[in-house]
Design a protein around this motif. Structure first.
Motif, PDB file in Angstrom:
ATOM      1  N   LEU A 101       0.915  -1.190   0.066  1.00  0.00           N
ATOM      2  CA  LEU A 101       0.025  -0.209   0.081  1.00  0.00           C
ATOM      3  C   LEU A 101       0.763   1.340   0.093  1.00  0.00           C
ATOM      4  O   LEU A 101       0.584   2.466  -0.762  1.00  0.00           O
ATOM      5  CB  LEU A 101      -0.981   0.053   1.213  1.00  0.00           C
ATOM      6  CG  LEU A 101      -1.865  -0.963   1.160  1.00  0.00           C
ATOM      7  CD1 LEU A 101      -2.808  -1.189   2.472  1.00  0.00           C
ATOM      8  CD2 LEU A 101      -2.978  -0.714   0.167  1.00  0.00           C
ATOM      9  N   ALA A 102       1.868   1.337   0.883  1.00  0.00           N
ATOM     10  CA  ALA A 102       2.787   2.456   0.844  1.00  0.00           C
ATOM     11  C   ALA A 102       3.409   2.476  -0.503  1.00  0.00           C
ATOM     12  O   ALA A 102       3.650   3.829  -0.935  1.00  0.00           O
ATOM     13  CB  ALA A 102       3.778   2.282   1.954  1.00  0.00           C
ATOM     14  N   LYS A 103       4.008   1.514  -1.113  1.00  0.00           N
ATOM     15  CA  LYS A 103       4.600   1.683  -2.545  1.00  0.00           C
ATOM     16  C   LYS A 103       3.731   2.002  -3.467  1.00  0.00           C
ATOM     17  O   LYS A 103       3.951   2.916  -4.246  1.00  0.00           O
ATOM     18  CB  LYS A 103       4.990   0.402  -2.761  1.00  0.00           C
ATOM     19  CG  LYS A 103       5.717   0.072  -4.210  1.00  0.00           C
ATOM     20  CD  LYS A 103       6.189  -1.183  -4.472  1.00  0.00           C
ATOM     21  CE  LYS A 103       6.980  -1.241  -5.744  1.00  0.00           C
ATOM     22  NZ  LYS A 103       6.292  -0.894  -7.111  1.00  0.00           N
ATOM     23  N   ALA A 104       2.335   1.793  -3.364  1.00  0.00           N
ATOM     24  CA  ALA A 104       1.573   2.282  -4.295  1.00  0.00           C
ATOM     25  C   ALA A 104       1.083   3.691  -4.226  1.00  0.00           C
ATOM     26  O   ALA A 104       1.155   4.661  -5.108  1.00  0.00           O
ATOM     27  CB  ALA A 104       0.310   1.355  -4.309  1.00  0.00           C
ATOM     28  N   ALA A 105       0.940   4.006  -2.756  1.00  0.00           N
ATOM     29  CA  ALA A 105       0.905   5.690  -2.736  1.00  0.00           C
ATOM     30  C   ALA A 105       1.877   6.432  -2.999  1.00  0.00           C
ATOM     31  O   ALA A 105       1.794   7.639  -3.675  1.00  0.00           O
ATOM     32  CB  ALA A 105       0.274   5.563  -1.361  1.00  0.00           C
ATOM     33  N   LEU A 106       3.077   5.991  -2.659  1.00  0.00           N
ATOM     34  CA  LEU A 106       4.430   6.629  -3.343  1.00  0.00           C
ATOM     35  C   LEU A 106       4.520   6.870  -4.635  1.00  0.00           C
ATOM     36  O   LEU A 106       4.984   7.623  -5.198  1.00  0.00           O
ATOM     37  CB  LEU A 106       5.592   6.053  -2.482  1.00  0.00           C
ATOM     38  CG  LEU A 106       5.440   6.662  -1.150  1.00  0.00           C
ATOM     39  CD1 LEU A 106       6.887   5.684  -0.588  1.00  0.00           C
ATOM     40  CD2 LEU A 106       5.719   7.730  -0.831  1.00  0.00           C
ATOM     41  N   ASP A 107       4.221   5.657  -5.320  1.00  0.00           N
ATOM     42  CA  ASP A 107       4.190   5.715  -6.661  1.00  0.00           C
ATOM     43  C   ASP A 107       3.283   6.370  -7.486  1.00  0.00           C
ATOM     44  O   ASP A 107       3.454   6.691  -8.855  1.00  0.00           O
ATOM     45  CB  ASP A 107       4.130   4.002  -7.271  1.00  0.00           C
ATOM     46  CG  ASP A 107       5.487   3.179  -6.846  1.00  0.00           C
ATOM     47  OD1 ASP A 107       6.557   3.812  -6.718  1.00  0.00           O
ATOM     48  OD2 ASP A 107       5.591   2.262  -7.109  1.00  0.00           O
ATOM     49  N   ALA A 108       2.171   6.825  -6.943  1.00  0.00           N
ATOM     50  CA  ALA A 108       1.128   7.529  -7.606  1.00  0.00           C
ATOM     51  C   ALA A 108       1.607   8.965  -7.696  1.00  0.00           C
ATOM     52  O   ALA A 108       1.076   9.714  -8.711  1.00  0.00           O
ATOM     53  CB  ALA A 108      -0.025   7.391  -6.729  1.00  0.00           C
ATOM     54  N   ARG A 109       2.413   9.415  -6.751  1.00  0.00           N
ATOM     55  CA  ARG A 109       2.820  10.778  -6.787  1.00  0.00           C
ATOM     56  C   ARG A 109       4.049  11.016  -7.554  1.00  0.00           C
ATOM     57  O   ARG A 109       4.808  10.180  -7.460  1.00  0.00           O
ATOM     58  CB  ARG A 109       2.811  11.436  -5.402  1.00  0.00           C
ATOM     59  CG  ARG A 109       1.677  11.379  -4.407  1.00  0.00           C
ATOM     60  CD  ARG A 109       1.972  11.844  -3.116  1.00  0.00           C
ATOM     61  NE  ARG A 109       2.030  13.258  -3.251  1.00  0.00           N
ATOM     62  CZ  ARG A 109       2.697  14.207  -2.204  1.00  0.00           C
ATOM     63  NH1 ARG A 109       2.542  13.404  -1.152  1.00  0.00           N
ATOM     64  NH2 ARG A 109       2.870  15.323  -2.373  1.00  0.00           N
ATOM     65  N   ALA A 110       3.962  12.389  -8.262  1.00  0.00           N
ATOM     66  CA  ALA A 110       5.429  12.243  -8.794  1.00  0.00           C
ATOM     67  C   ALA A 110       6.332  13.168  -7.976  1.00  0.00           C
ATOM     68  O   ALA A 110       6.118  13.777  -7.024  1.00  0.00           O
ATOM     69  CB  ALA A 110       4.961  13.462 -10.120  1.00  0.00           C
ATOM     70  N   VAL A 111       7.600  12.686  -8.185  1.00  0.00           N
ATOM     71  CA  VAL A 111       8.631  13.460  -7.264  1.00  0.00           C
ATOM     72  C   VAL A 111       9.326  14.800  -7.930  1.00  0.00           C
ATOM     73  O   VAL A 111       9.239  14.798  -9.155  1.00  0.00           O
ATOM     74  CB  VAL A 111       9.983  12.318  -7.193  1.00  0.00           C
ATOM     75  CG1 VAL A 111      11.088  12.901  -6.202  1.00  0.00           C
ATOM     76  CG2 VAL A 111       9.306  11.329  -6.616  1.00  0.00           C
ATOM     77  N   SER A 112       9.443  15.761  -7.065  1.00  0.00           N
ATOM     78  CA  SER A 112       9.806  16.918  -7.567  1.00  0.00           C
ATOM     79  C   SER A 112      11.379  16.705  -7.891  1.00  0.00           C
ATOM     80  O   SER A 112      12.135  15.712  -7.522  1.00  0.00           O
ATOM     81  CB  SER A 112       9.614  18.098  -6.659  1.00  0.00           C
ATOM     82  OG  SER A 112      10.880  17.920  -5.539  1.00  0.00           O
ATOM     83  N   PRO A 113      12.065  17.841  -8.906  1.00  0.00           N
ATOM     84  CA  PRO A 113      13.440  17.528  -9.337  1.00  0.00           C
ATOM     85  C   PRO A 113      14.074  17.756  -7.953  1.00  0.00           C
ATOM     86  O   PRO A 113      15.220  16.817  -8.180  1.00  0.00           O
ATOM     87  CB  PRO A 113      13.748  18.539 -10.386  1.00  0.00           C
ATOM     88  CG  PRO A 113      12.218  18.947 -10.789  1.00  0.00           C
ATOM     89  CD  PRO A 113      11.487  18.738  -9.625  1.00  0.00           C
ATOM     90  N   GLU A 114      14.028  18.515  -7.087  1.00  0.00           N
ATOM     91  CA  GLU A 114      14.940  18.580  -5.959  1.00  0.00           C
ATOM     92  C   GLU A 114      15.147  17.546  -5.310  1.00  0.00           C
ATOM     93  O   GLU A 114      16.223  16.938  -4.810  1.00  0.00           O
ATOM     94  CB  GLU A 114      14.561  19.848  -5.279  1.00  0.00           C
ATOM     95  CG  GLU A 114      14.614  21.092  -5.607  1.00  0.00           C
ATOM     96  CD  GLU A 114      13.318  21.553  -6.500  1.00  0.00           C
ATOM     97  OE1 GLU A 114      12.295  20.900  -6.278  1.00  0.00           O
ATOM     98  OE2 GLU A 114      13.122  22.393  -7.463  1.00  0.00           O
ATOM     99  N   VAL A 115      14.037  16.922  -4.853  1.00  0.00           N
ATOM    100  CA  VAL A 115      13.914  15.699  -4.274  1.00  0.00           C
ATOM    101  C   VAL A 115      14.617  14.271  -5.099  1.00  0.00           C
ATOM    102  O   VAL A 115      15.250  13.436  -4.263  1.00  0.00           O
ATOM    103  CB  VAL A 115      12.496  15.028  -3.852  1.00  0.00           C
ATOM    104  CG1 VAL A 115      12.159  13.933  -3.292  1.00  0.00           C
ATOM    105  CG2 VAL A 115      11.866  16.282  -2.851  1.00  0.00           C
ATOM    106  N   ALA A 116      14.309  14.471  -6.282  1.00  0.00           N
ATOM    107  CA  ALA A 116      15.125  13.486  -7.218  1.00  0.00           C
ATOM    108  C   ALA A 116      16.664  13.605  -7.063  1.00  0.00           C
ATOM    109  O   ALA A 116      17.061  12.475  -6.868  1.00  0.00           O
ATOM    110  CB  ALA A 116      14.391  13.161  -8.718  1.00  0.00           C
ATOM    111  N   ALA A 117      17.184  14.921  -7.039  1.00  0.00           N
ATOM    112  CA  ALA A 117      18.547  14.990  -7.126  1.00  0.00           C
ATOM    113  C   ALA A 117      19.140  14.580  -5.665  1.00  0.00           C
ATOM    114  O   ALA A 117      20.008  14.024  -5.705  1.00  0.00           O
ATOM    115  CB  ALA A 117      18.516  16.520  -7.149  1.00  0.00           C
ATOM    116  N   LYS A 118      18.341  15.043  -4.641  1.00  0.00           N
ATOM    117  CA  LYS A 118      18.809  14.632  -3.257  1.00  0.00           C
ATOM    118  C   LYS A 118      18.704  13.072  -2.993  1.00  0.00           C
ATOM    119  O   LYS A 118      19.422  12.594  -2.382  1.00  0.00           O
ATOM    120  CB  LYS A 118      17.836  15.176  -2.198  1.00  0.00           C
ATOM    121  CG  LYS A 118      17.875  16.681  -2.133  1.00  0.00           C
ATOM    122  CD  LYS A 118      17.399  17.215  -0.852  1.00  0.00           C
ATOM    123  CE  LYS A 118      17.262  18.640  -0.793  1.00  0.00           C
ATOM    124  NZ  LYS A 118      16.537  19.234   0.329  1.00  0.00           N
TER     125      LYS A 118
END
Length: 119
Positions: free
Chosen positions: A12-29
């Protein structure tokens, strides 16, 4: 919580996290954190005997008990052998000090053979 519940919660946590897009700053971190973790894991890869033992035998008590018993037997046997190999026959010392040993034994290369033959 049992294993089935943990797997369900993880899904459930994976599905919830995969549903939202990650910002470029968070992706870089996240990418930097991953690189640091990989570099840290690669730097620690030296030989560690305790880690190797735990990988080979795990936490099984019989395996650890057998290993400890074998190690103790090697230490006790080695100590016993070392002490007996160093043991000097007191009668040989007495014979040498009292001049009862033959004179040619001092110049002979067979000194060890003479000492074992007289004991």
């Amino acid at each position: 919580m049992n294993e089935r519940m943990e797997q369900r919660l993880g899904g459930l946590a994976k599905a919830a996290l995969d549903a939202r897009a990650v910002s470029p700053e968070v992706a870089a971190k996240l990418a930097q954190a991953r690189q640091r973790a990989v570099a840290h894991a690669g730097a620690r890869r030296g030989f560690n005997p305790l880690r190797w033992l735990s990988e080979q035998f795990g936490a099984h008590p019989a395996a650890w008990g057998a290993g400890l018993a074998f190690g103790l037997a090697v230490v006790v046997g080695g100590t016993w052998q070392w002490q007996h190999a160093r043991a000097v026959d007191p009668s040989l010392d007495l014979q040498l000090l009292a001049d009862e040993a033959p004179l040619d034994i001092y110049v002979s290369n067979d000194f060890d053979k003479w000492t074992t033959a007289t004991n």
